[in-house]
Design a protein around this motif. Sequence first.
Motif, short mmCIF file in Angstrom:
data_model
loop_
_atom_site.label_atom_id
_atom_site.label_comp_id
_atom_site.label_asym_id
_atom_site.label_seq_id
_atom_site.Cartn_x
_atom_site.Cartn_y
_atom_site.Cartn_z
N TYR A 77 0.72 -1.36 0.08
CA TYR A 77 0.04 0.11 0.01
C TYR A 77 0.81 1.38 -0.10
CZ TYR A 77 -4.27 -2.60 0.74
OH TYR A 77 -5.38 -3.42 0.84
N GLY A 135 0.56 1.69 -3.53
CA GLY A 135 -1.19 2.35 -3.52
C GLY A 135 -1.96 1.00 -3.69
N ARG A 136 -1.56 0.06 -3.73
CA ARG A 136 -2.52 -1.35 -3.66
C ARG A 136 -1.92 -2.72 -3.23
NH1 ARG A 136 0.18 -2.80 -7.42
NH2 ARG A 136 0.32 -2.40 -9.78
#
Length: 179
Positions: A39, A43-44
């Motif tokens: 994350y 970002g994921r």
Amino acid sequence: SGIVCHGLGHALAGRHFGNGNITVQQAWLVEAAGNQISYEHLGRNNVNCFGMKKKPTYTKRKVAKPGEKTIAVGRRAVYNELALSQGSQIQQIALKDLVDLNDADLAKGWSFYDYVARKEGKEGQEWLRALGKYATNRNSLVEKWRAAAAEILDIKGRDPIKAVEERWRQYAETEQETE
């Protein structure tokens, strides 16, 4: 890049929470650290480990169709929602092996880890290290971890793990990053 970030989280969790060992016997904590690194840097998260007969392997999650919400998407908001709605108590998750962790456990593990890392400071890190220390004996794990919470996090007059769970819930409902 997802596998690299997730694997780096595993390695860091082992070194930081494993009390000098390369691994820590807390599957949720290792997975949470892998998710957190993903994350923060990507970002994921599109990688989760799963267990078969106690030997972890990796799988890349498929990307959902637009508008479809599923844990496989790996978005913080999905994990946060699942952790709040279906997550077990952290002391129950702490007793599970990787093969026994379900989607809600993984989501709660990440959310709880994120809370401890951001809000409980050095004492929170020491508390998670205590978990790593006591993880080798599942029979006494929860009671020793509870005592460590009382001492390290200075929680008096109530169940320390329940108190931390309440702090986590407040954070998850109002402050946790979900973008």
